[in-house]
Design a protein around this motif. Sequence first.
Motif, PDB file in Angstrom:
ATOM      1  N   ASP A   1       0.864  -1.184   0.000  1.00  0.00           N
ATOM      2  CA  ASP A   1       0.000   0.000   0.000  1.00  0.00           C
ATOM      3  C   ASP A   1       0.906   1.241   0.000  1.00  0.00           C
ATOM      4  O   ASP A   1       1.415   1.656   1.045  1.00  0.00           O
ATOM      5  CB  ASP A   1      -0.911  -0.009   1.236  1.00  0.00           C
ATOM      6  CG  ASP A   1      -1.944   1.104   1.200  1.00  0.00           C
ATOM      7  OD1 ASP A   1      -1.662   2.168   0.599  1.00  0.00           O
ATOM      8  OD2 ASP A   1      -3.026   0.929   1.783  1.00  0.00           O
TER       9      ASP A   1
ATOM     10  N   ASP B   1      -0.451  -1.278  10.209  1.00  0.00           N
ATOM     11  CA  ASP B   1       0.596  -2.308  10.072  1.00  0.00           C
ATOM     12  C   ASP B   1       1.947  -1.685   9.718  1.00  0.00           C
ATOM     13  O   ASP B   1       2.980  -2.093  10.233  1.00  0.00           O
ATOM     14  CB  ASP B   1       0.211  -3.326   8.987  1.00  0.00           C
ATOM     15  CG  ASP B   1      -0.951  -4.201   9.421  1.00  0.00           C
ATOM     16  OD1 ASP B   1      -1.223  -4.268  10.634  1.00  0.00           O
ATOM     17  OD2 ASP B   1      -1.605  -4.807   8.536  1.00  0.00           O
ATOM     18  N   GLU B   2       1.920  -0.727   8.822  1.00  0.00           N
ATOM     19  CA  GLU B   2       3.158  -0.066   8.389  1.00  0.00           C
ATOM     20  C   GLU B   2       3.812   0.673   9.575  1.00  0.00           C
ATOM     21  O   GLU B   2       5.030   0.611   9.762  1.00  0.00           O
ATOM     22  CB  GLU B   2       2.840   0.920   7.249  1.00  0.00           C
ATOM     23  CG  GLU B   2       4.014   1.728   6.735  1.00  0.00           C
ATOM     24  CD  GLU B   2       5.013   0.927   5.902  1.00  0.00           C
ATOM     25  OE1 GLU B   2       4.687  -0.206   5.504  1.00  0.00           O
ATOM     26  OE2 GLU B   2       6.128   1.440   5.687  1.00  0.00           O
TER      27      GLU B   2
ATOM     28  N   ARG C   1      -3.830  -1.120   7.009  1.00  0.00           N
ATOM     29  CA  ARG C   1      -2.517  -1.210   6.349  1.00  0.00           C
ATOM     30  C   ARG C   1      -1.596  -0.098   6.830  1.00  0.00           C
ATOM     31  O   ARG C   1      -0.393  -0.293   6.960  1.00  0.00           O
ATOM     32  CB  ARG C   1      -2.694  -1.201   4.830  1.00  0.00           C
ATOM     33  CG  ARG C   1      -3.446  -2.460   4.374  1.00  0.00           C
ATOM     34  CD  ARG C   1      -3.581  -2.554   2.895  1.00  0.00           C
ATOM     35  NE  ARG C   1      -2.341  -3.003   2.276  1.00  0.00           N
ATOM     36  CZ  ARG C   1      -2.235  -3.294   0.983  1.00  0.00           C
ATOM     37  NH1 ARG C   1      -3.292  -3.185   0.193  1.00  0.00           N
ATOM     38  NH2 ARG C   1      -1.087  -3.679   0.470  1.00  0.00           N
TER      39      ARG C   1
END
Lengths: 170, 311
Positions: free
Chosen positions: A22, A62-63, A59
């Motif tokens: 992403d 998560d990053e 996302r």
Amino acid sequence: MAWVTCGLLMSQGTTSGLDETDTRAVTKANFLFHFAASNEWPSSVKEGSFYLTVIGNNRLYDELVDKYAMKMIGAQPLQVTGYSRVEDLPRDAFHHLVYCDVGGAELKRVASDLEGTPTVLVSDSPDGLEQGAVINFVASGNRIRYEINAADAAKKGVLIGNKIMSWAVK
Amino acid sequence: MKTMRMPLFIRFTCALAFGLIALCMGDAAAQTPLERAESYVRAGDWDAAHALLAPEMDQAPYASNARAWFVLGFVQKEQFKASGASGLDAEDRIRAVGSLQRALALGTLTVRDEQTARDALDYLGRSYFREAIERVEGFTLGAEPEILELMGRYESVLRALDPAYNVIEQRADLHRYLGQAHARLLEAARYAGLPQEQVLFDGAISHYETSLNFAPAHYPTLYNLAITLYNHGVRQLKRINHETSMFELMEIQDVCVGLFEQALVPMQQAHQQRPERLETLKGLMTVHYALSQPEKSDVYKRQIEAVLQKK
């Protein structure tokens, strides 16, 4: 034909796979880290951990966890928390920086909940600043940039750093 | 005076033996080097045939003898096969191609010999091609000049057999394969952050573009070019971490957006070739998303949903 026979050895189709990272989450995560590191929070919240909360963007969460969690913001280790929905955000806990992926009325509700706290609300919505965000991601020349409501930040006791101000589109 | 006389049966045996020796010697003297080489060929003794014939080829009787060049070329081809040699330096192959081409150029071969010479040349040409493909499949940095030279020799043999033969399709394929080979190494991350990474990226793009010059509307080449450009942008983006300064972030974004914008063009062209192909629709959705164009990204997202519903 010789070529055709031998050519079967090689793929006639597409072989490369699209990288599904992403890309916007990667860029936004780094921006959020800079917002955390380069702004000045009131001394009352400069002890313990630095709380960065993400709403509605797994996302991005998560990053942030992958690359930035436990990195130091001044003397404060960065703690990243994620919630899927606006209503999951705990109202009694303090957050230095909140990113809200949804706009409109839900963003306005989050802004209202955080009113009076030295929390910088970041959004990614066309009317983000109008709904109460302090920083709003915008697209500019196919790039991710951001706009700032510095006056609102000052009211909350947060001083937006020069570096952050200088790259803002407005 | 008493004379010594041999018995009759001994005299007969000696006469027969001398006669046979003379006959044999006379027959050997009558055979030409070409005929003797051919008998070695029939026995499968390629080295003996070559040793006999090769030194004769500069001499007047053989320099313009198509049959002699044909036999020599055939022998050299068999020597090449037996040697197991490969690559540009396989001398037996180079000599075999030269001899067979000379035999054909002289234009006096029998129909049968000419066909055999053509088959032998075709075999040798394909051996160049096979080796080129093997090197593409096991591609390593630096292998490219040899691959191109092997393909050049393949084309040269092919053209010698048929001057009108069109090699455009093969060239398009070769450059596409080389583009893929470069891209595969790039994806393997072995050269991540090293100067070779840029060499591989430039090589991949250059070969895909060359391939498209030969076959402009080739779907896999367009798609692979788009993916290579896009993924290279993502590769830069993934290097962003907590040590990346704001200025560096902006610079990286500029580079990435440039690559994403470049990727969009071949991705759209590929989409025009196959409008319902899911991988291209997904590619367009992703590239527009990366370019912060959510509305355009959503258009392709809806198209994907529509295609999936049809299935």
